[in-house]
Enzyme design. Sequence first.
Site, PDB file in Angstrom:
ATOM      1  N   ASP A  98      57.075  31.090  42.383  1.00 33.38           N
ATOM      2  CA  ASP A  98      56.381  31.898  43.377  1.00 33.38           C
ATOM      3  C   ASP A  98      55.240  31.148  44.036  1.00 33.38           C
ATOM      4  OD1 ASP A  98      55.020  32.023  40.864  1.00 33.38           O
ATOM      5  OD2 ASP A  98      53.894  33.775  41.546  1.00 33.38           O
ATOM      6  N   GLU A 128      53.657  33.789  38.694  1.00 34.88           N
ATOM      7  CA  GLU A 128      52.533  33.042  38.127  1.00 34.88           C
ATOM      8  C   GLU A 128      51.255  33.288  38.907  1.00 34.88           C
ATOM      9  OE1 GLU A 128      49.737  29.630  37.525  1.00 34.88           O
ATOM     10  OE2 GLU A 128      50.671  30.339  39.373  1.00 34.88           O
ATOM     11  N   GLU A 129      51.386  33.580  40.200  1.00 34.67           N
ATOM     12  CA  GLU A 129      50.223  33.651  41.079  1.00 34.67           C
ATOM     13  C   GLU A 129      49.573  35.036  41.109  1.00 34.67           C
ATOM     14  OE1 GLU A 129      48.881  31.169  42.234  1.00 34.67           O
ATOM     15  OE2 GLU A 129      50.299  29.602  42.809  1.00 34.67           O
ATOM     16  N   HIS A 163      56.534  27.161  38.192  1.00 38.85           N
ATOM     17  CA  HIS A 163      56.728  28.516  38.720  1.00 38.85           C
ATOM     18  C   HIS A 163      57.338  28.474  40.113  1.00 38.85           C
ATOM     19  CE1 HIS A 163      53.082  28.379  41.322  1.00 38.85           C
ATOM     20  NE2 HIS A 163      52.502  27.739  40.318  1.00 38.85           N
ATOM     21  N   HIS A 223      47.047  26.640  48.054  1.00 41.88           N
ATOM     22  CA  HIS A 223      46.618  27.916  48.647  1.00 41.88           C
ATOM     23  C   HIS A 223      45.902  27.743  49.986  1.00 41.88           C
ATOM     24  CE1 HIS A 223      46.409  29.860  44.313  1.00 41.88           C
ATOM     25  NE2 HIS A 223      47.516  29.149  44.525  1.00 41.88           N
TER      26      HIS A 223
END
Length: 382
Positions: A80, A150-151, A78, A358
Amino acid sequence: MSTLGVPADHPLTLDGDIAVLTERIIALESVSGGEKPLADAVESALQALPGLTVHRDGDTVLARTETGAQQRVVLAGHLDTVPLPTRPGSRGTVPPQWEGDVLYGRGAVDMKGGVAVQLQLAAEVAASLSQREVDESLPRDITWVFYDHEEVAAEKSGLGRVLRNSPELLEADFGVLLEPTDGVVEGGCNGTARYRVTVAGTTAHSGRAWMGRNAIHAAAPLLTALEEYSPKTVDVDGLAYREGLNAVRISAGIAGNVIPDACTVEINYRFAPDKTEEQAHAHVAEVLGRVGISADAIEVTDTSASARPGLDHAAAASFVAAVGGEPKPKYGWTDVARLSAVGVPAVNFGPGSALLAHTDDEHVHAQSIRDCHAALRRWLLG
């Protein structure tokens, strides 16, 4: 320590150091919903490669070889990231920064290192195709997928959108999702479900609190049940998956002198791949039912299925043998579940530690990216 500021229209060069390519990809900020500049750069880089057919659906870009090989594999990642950190002094932000051979920046492990590996492999496969005889195919045809959203909530997923709009583009015998795994195969993934529970009270002036019922206080049994919950570790096909049931957000109150008449608790359940989504919901209802929360009061706000390891598939076994290491379980949810649901057995394999995803100081070692690239190159090209 150095930084690199890359303008949004900077082309992605695919013939240099893959760690530098990762730096350039991180420099193209792509928080969920803002993937377009990076998607444009990825599409431009892929369009310049011979032997690939390129497709685009929104901010998802796909590239495919079409040599007629007997097996097709998907390499997916992904584009993002989660939002940038806000803590002063955070290094896991944009633009990226180097400290020795360690690259700091949002997406360094989740998952722009993996995206860089995908892109460089696409360039190397294209070069290999141009050098082969007309009647000589690749060991495997390859589909690269670079997808958006995706997030965030599952219904926004770019991969899910392609599966709805053009499922034939994702037909394959095996898939690899380049999520961070420290260069070790991680099989399957836990499922995830989110819930909202609102506990009712009665409003009143806080100076006459006995006239009302405090909804925050009334939520205490629910919070205690979550605090005292003992998550299971479940063995699935030889891998041990750890579960978790947690409150992740709470909201209540309208003013400092008002007894709140509602308290909303948001809950996340990470469930092992021995359960369906329906079984996961039933388990949460059972746990909360013990403290008087009825099933009707539990609102499912988001849910994504788990995926079994799938390591018994011949293609998966061949992949594990090629890249080495002892397979582990994937505790978080990834899109291997989405691929598995449409009949494509898939594993997670990518550079960097998932424990850094993250975080305010998200970073990846350059050698980790290079090692992951080398392992996948051996498997794809021999």
